[in-house]
Scaffold this motif. Structure first.
Motif, PDB file in Angstrom:
ATOM      1  N   LEU A   3     -78.090  -6.120  57.252  1.00  0.00           N
ATOM      2  CA  LEU A   3     -77.278  -5.740  58.100  1.00  0.00           C
ATOM      3  C   LEU A   3     -77.393  -4.006  57.563  1.00  0.00           C
ATOM      4  CD1 LEU A   3     -74.189  -7.646  55.793  1.00  0.00           C
ATOM      5  CD2 LEU A   3     -74.804  -7.636  58.770  1.00  0.00           C
ATOM      6  N   LYS A   4     -77.434  -3.427  58.422  1.00  0.00           N
ATOM      7  CA  LYS A   4     -76.953  -1.780  59.037  1.00  0.00           C
ATOM      8  C   LYS A   4     -76.239  -1.383  57.633  1.00  0.00           C
ATOM      9  CE  LYS A   4     -77.545  -1.860  63.523  1.00  0.00           C
ATOM     10  NZ  LYS A   4     -77.200  -1.182  64.698  1.00  0.00           N
ATOM     11  N   ARG A   5     -74.956  -1.845  57.595  1.00  0.00           N
ATOM     12  CA  ARG A   5     -73.962  -1.465  56.585  1.00  0.00           C
ATOM     13  C   ARG A   5     -73.487  -2.497  56.074  1.00  0.00           C
ATOM     14  NH1 ARG A   5     -71.470   0.321  61.306  1.00  0.00           N
ATOM     15  NH2 ARG A   5     -68.995  -0.205  61.715  1.00  0.00           N
ATOM     16  N   LYS A   6     -72.719  -2.668  54.891  1.00  0.00           N
ATOM     17  CA  LYS A   6     -72.135  -4.047  54.254  1.00  0.00           C
ATOM     18  C   LYS A   6     -70.292  -3.934  54.740  1.00  0.00           C
ATOM     19  CE  LYS A   6     -75.293  -4.141  50.277  1.00  0.00           C
ATOM     20  NZ  LYS A   6     -74.969  -4.714  48.828  1.00  0.00           N
ATOM     21  N   LEU A   7     -69.913  -4.730  54.792  1.00  0.00           N
ATOM     22  CA  LEU A   7     -68.239  -4.431  54.784  1.00  0.00           C
ATOM     23  C   LEU A   7     -67.579  -3.961  53.819  1.00  0.00           C
ATOM     24  CD1 LEU A   7     -67.769  -7.775  56.113  1.00  0.00           C
ATOM     25  CD2 LEU A   7     -68.102  -6.280  57.417  1.00  0.00           C
ATOM     26  N   LYS A   8     -66.007  -2.962  53.992  1.00  0.00           N
ATOM     27  CA  LYS A   8     -66.085  -2.695  53.829  1.00  0.00           C
ATOM     28  C   LYS A   8     -64.818  -3.359  52.384  1.00  0.00           C
ATOM     29  CE  LYS A   8     -61.105  -0.858  53.957  1.00  0.00           C
ATOM     30  NZ  LYS A   8     -59.913  -0.580  54.225  1.00  0.00           N
ATOM     31  N   THR A   9     -64.557  -4.291  52.672  1.00  0.00           N
ATOM     32  CA  THR A   9     -63.498  -5.424  52.062  1.00  0.00           C
ATOM     33  C   THR A   9     -63.562  -6.169  51.835  1.00  0.00           C
ATOM     34  OG1 THR A   9     -62.344  -3.183  50.619  1.00  0.00           O
ATOM     35  CG2 THR A   9     -61.591  -5.523  49.369  1.00  0.00           C
ATOM     36  N   VAL A  10     -64.239  -7.660  50.990  1.00  0.00           N
ATOM     37  CA  VAL A  10     -63.918  -9.042  51.853  1.00  0.00           C
ATOM     38  C   VAL A  10     -62.494  -8.724  50.553  1.00  0.00           C
ATOM     39  CG1 VAL A  10     -64.570 -11.297  51.924  1.00  0.00           C
ATOM     40  CG2 VAL A  10     -65.574  -9.348  52.286  1.00  0.00           C
ATOM     41  N   LEU A  11     -61.279 -10.106  51.407  1.00  0.00           N
ATOM     42  CA  LEU A  11     -60.498 -10.242  50.321  1.00  0.00           C
ATOM     43  C   LEU A  11     -60.861 -12.069  49.917  1.00  0.00           C
ATOM     44  CD1 LEU A  11     -57.420 -10.651  48.381  1.00  0.00           C
ATOM     45  CD2 LEU A  11     -56.636 -10.517  50.917  1.00  0.00           C
ATOM     46  N   HIS A  23     -67.623 -17.710  45.650  1.00  0.00           N
ATOM     47  CA  HIS A  23     -67.740 -17.892  46.734  1.00  0.00           C
ATOM     48  C   HIS A  23     -67.990 -16.308  46.556  1.00  0.00           C
ATOM     49  CE1 HIS A  23     -64.530 -20.914  48.181  1.00  0.00           C
ATOM     50  NE2 HIS A  23     -65.982 -21.051  49.001  1.00  0.00           N
ATOM     51  N   LYS A  24     -67.496 -15.972  46.400  1.00  0.00           N
ATOM     52  CA  LYS A  24     -67.239 -14.078  45.914  1.00  0.00           C
ATOM     53  C   LYS A  24     -68.684 -14.585  45.312  1.00  0.00           C
ATOM     54  CE  LYS A  24     -66.186 -10.596  42.777  1.00  0.00           C
ATOM     55  NZ  LYS A  24     -65.257 -10.165  41.584  1.00  0.00           N
ATOM     56  N   ARG A  25     -70.217 -14.739  44.761  1.00  0.00           N
ATOM     57  CA  ARG A  25     -71.195 -15.098  43.750  1.00  0.00           C
ATOM     58  C   ARG A  25     -71.882 -15.353  45.505  1.00  0.00           C
ATOM     59  NH1 ARG A  25     -74.009 -17.240  39.035  1.00  0.00           N
ATOM     60  NH2 ARG A  25     -75.582 -16.483  40.346  1.00  0.00           N
ATOM     61  N   LYS A  26     -72.005 -15.469  46.574  1.00  0.00           N
ATOM     62  CA  LYS A  26     -72.009 -15.829  47.793  1.00  0.00           C
ATOM     63  C   LYS A  26     -71.900 -15.152  48.391  1.00  0.00           C
ATOM     64  CE  LYS A  26     -73.029 -19.939  49.018  1.00  0.00           C
ATOM     65  NZ  LYS A  26     -74.440 -20.148  49.313  1.00  0.00           N
ATOM     66  N   ILE A  27     -70.662 -13.822  48.906  1.00  0.00           N
ATOM     67  CA  ILE A  27     -70.883 -13.080  49.362  1.00  0.00           C
ATOM     68  C   ILE A  27     -71.392 -11.945  49.355  1.00  0.00           C
ATOM     69  CG2 ILE A  27     -68.803 -10.904  50.114  1.00  0.00           C
ATOM     70  CD1 ILE A  27     -67.262 -13.221  50.115  1.00  0.00           C
ATOM     71  N   THR A  28     -71.737 -11.520  47.463  1.00  0.00           N
ATOM     72  CA  THR A  28     -72.449 -11.060  47.086  1.00  0.00           C
ATOM     73  C   THR A  28     -73.958 -11.208  47.073  1.00  0.00           C
ATOM     74  OG1 THR A  28     -71.111 -10.151  45.570  1.00  0.00           O
ATOM     75  CG2 THR A  28     -73.044  -9.510  44.674  1.00  0.00           C
ATOM     76  N   LYS A  29     -74.645 -12.117  46.656  1.00  0.00           N
ATOM     77  CA  LYS A  29     -75.511 -12.547  46.953  1.00  0.00           C
ATOM     78  C   LYS A  29     -76.226 -12.349  48.244  1.00  0.00           C
ATOM     79  CE  LYS A  29     -78.856 -16.617  46.095  1.00  0.00           C
ATOM     80  NZ  LYS A  29     -79.205 -17.728  46.839  1.00  0.00           N
ATOM     81  N   LEU A  30     -75.395 -12.947  49.291  1.00  0.00           N
ATOM     82  CA  LEU A  30     -76.472 -12.454  50.674  1.00  0.00           C
ATOM     83  C   LEU A  30     -75.905 -11.051  51.098  1.00  0.00           C
ATOM     84  CD1 LEU A  30     -74.733 -15.720  52.438  1.00  0.00           C
ATOM     85  CD2 LEU A  30     -77.032 -15.234  52.321  1.00  0.00           C
ATOM     86  N   GLY A  31     -74.669 -10.112  50.186  1.00  0.00           N
ATOM     87  CA  GLY A  31     -75.015  -8.720  50.568  1.00  0.00           C
ATOM     88  C   GLY A  31     -74.168  -8.652  51.487  1.00  0.00           C
ATOM     89  N   ILE A  32     -73.082  -9.050  51.707  1.00  0.00           N
ATOM     90  CA  ILE A  32     -71.796  -8.768  52.951  1.00  0.00           C
ATOM     91  C   ILE A  32     -70.695  -7.833  52.434  1.00  0.00           C
ATOM     92  CG2 ILE A  32     -70.542  -9.663  54.483  1.00  0.00           C
ATOM     93  CD1 ILE A  32     -73.480 -11.353  54.852  1.00  0.00           C
ATOM     94  N   SER A  33     -70.822  -7.460  51.342  1.00  0.00           N
ATOM     95  CA  SER A  33     -69.872  -6.422  50.459  1.00  0.00           C
ATOM     96  C   SER A  33     -70.389  -6.533  49.296  1.00  0.00           C
ATOM     97  CB  SER A  33     -68.359  -6.915  51.156  1.00  0.00           C
ATOM     98  OG  SER A  33     -67.851  -6.371  50.220  1.00  0.00           O
ATOM     99  N   ASP A  34     -69.648  -5.227  48.548  1.00  0.00           N
ATOM    100  CA  ASP A  34     -70.008  -4.815  47.182  1.00  0.00           C
ATOM    101  C   ASP A  34     -68.534  -4.523  46.751  1.00  0.00           C
ATOM    102  OD1 ASP A  34     -72.622  -5.008  47.065  1.00  0.00           O
ATOM    103  OD2 ASP A  34     -72.690  -2.176  47.598  1.00  0.00           O
ATOM    104  N   ASP A 138     -72.170  -5.159  65.753  1.00  0.00           N
ATOM    105  CA  ASP A 138     -72.929  -3.708  64.358  1.00  0.00           C
ATOM    106  C   ASP A 138     -73.462  -3.974  63.756  1.00  0.00           C
ATOM    107  OD1 ASP A 138     -70.126  -4.178  64.629  1.00  0.00           O
ATOM    108  OD2 ASP A 138     -69.871  -2.061  64.833  1.00  0.00           O
ATOM    109  N   TYR A 139     -72.923  -4.382  62.847  1.00  0.00           N
ATOM    110  CA  TYR A 139     -73.244  -4.400  61.386  1.00  0.00           C
ATOM    111  C   TYR A 139     -74.328  -4.893  61.270  1.00  0.00           C
ATOM    112  CZ  TYR A 139     -68.757  -3.400  59.708  1.00  0.00           C
ATOM    113  OH  TYR A 139     -67.282  -2.560  59.302  1.00  0.00           O
ATOM    114  N   VAL A 140     -75.271  -5.529  61.906  1.00  0.00           N
ATOM    115  CA  VAL A 140     -76.514  -6.171  62.052  1.00  0.00           C
ATOM    116  C   VAL A 140     -77.351  -5.590  62.305  1.00  0.00           C
ATOM    117  CG1 VAL A 140     -77.879  -8.779  62.261  1.00  0.00           C
ATOM    118  CG2 VAL A 140     -75.033  -8.598  62.259  1.00  0.00           C
ATOM    119  N   GLU A 141     -78.932  -5.405  61.533  1.00  0.00           N
ATOM    120  CA  GLU A 141     -80.452  -4.628  61.739  1.00  0.00           C
ATOM    121  C   GLU A 141     -80.292  -5.825  63.692  1.00  0.00           C
ATOM    122  OE1 GLU A 141     -83.322  -4.034  59.359  1.00  0.00           O
ATOM    123  OE2 GLU A 141     -81.253  -2.950  57.959  1.00  0.00           O
ATOM    124  N   ASP A 142     -81.219  -5.090  64.398  1.00  0.00           N
ATOM    125  CA  ASP A 142     -81.409  -6.073  65.282  1.00  0.00           C
ATOM    126  C   ASP A 142     -82.954  -5.927  65.135  1.00  0.00           C
ATOM    127  OD1 ASP A 142     -80.188  -4.825  66.927  1.00  0.00           O
ATOM    128  OD2 ASP A 142     -80.847  -2.881  67.296  1.00  0.00           O
TER     129      ASP A 142
END
Length: 142
Positions: A3-11, A23-34, A138-142
């Protein structure tokens, strides 16, 4: 997927502590959001969405919603969510994440314009990648 940038927040809206932990660990591990916010009921999630903090509403980027929860279930949450003002919803991508394999539940998802997908628990890497590629290209690197 990088990812070029991470999602602001995942709820995460789920009454299961173990599912939320996983699910929190999975999202963090994949670098989707902090920033991952966990709520344990539909009521708590609605309160979170309509509460102003420092002059802004939270407007998480991505929501994972469980169906079967005590009190307000996922369907009841959706009824209230769809009536919220745009200031509370922003550009949220809302997806259902449930143990239910009932075809009636899966078919019912089409009744909600704000619902963008239905996934089976537990959250999988390929679900997250598909959601990011479809809704946040648009968050994904080419």
């Amino acid at each position: 997927m990088k990812l070029k940038r991470k999602l602001k927040t995942v709820l995460l809206i789920d009454d299961s502590e173990s599912d939320n932990f996983y699910h929190k660990r999975k999202i963090t591990k994949l670098g989707i959001s902090d920033n991952i916010k966990v709520t344990y009921s539909g009521e708590e999630a609605l309160e979170y969405l309509i509460t102003e903090l420092n002059g802004e509403y939270p407007q998480p980027t991505l929501i994972f919603l469980d169906i079967n929860m005590p009190g307000m279930n996922g369907w009841e949450f959706l009824e209230h969510y769809e009536k919220l003002d745009i200031a509370h919803k922003g550009e949220i991508v809302l997806t259902m994440l449930s143990n239910s394999q009932d075809p009636r539940d899966i078919n019912k998802t089409s009744q909600y314009k704000s619902l963008k997908g239905y996934y089976s628990k537990p959250l999988q890497d390929d679900y997250l990648e598909a959601i990011i590629l479809k809704h946040f290209p648009d968050y994904v690197e080419d």
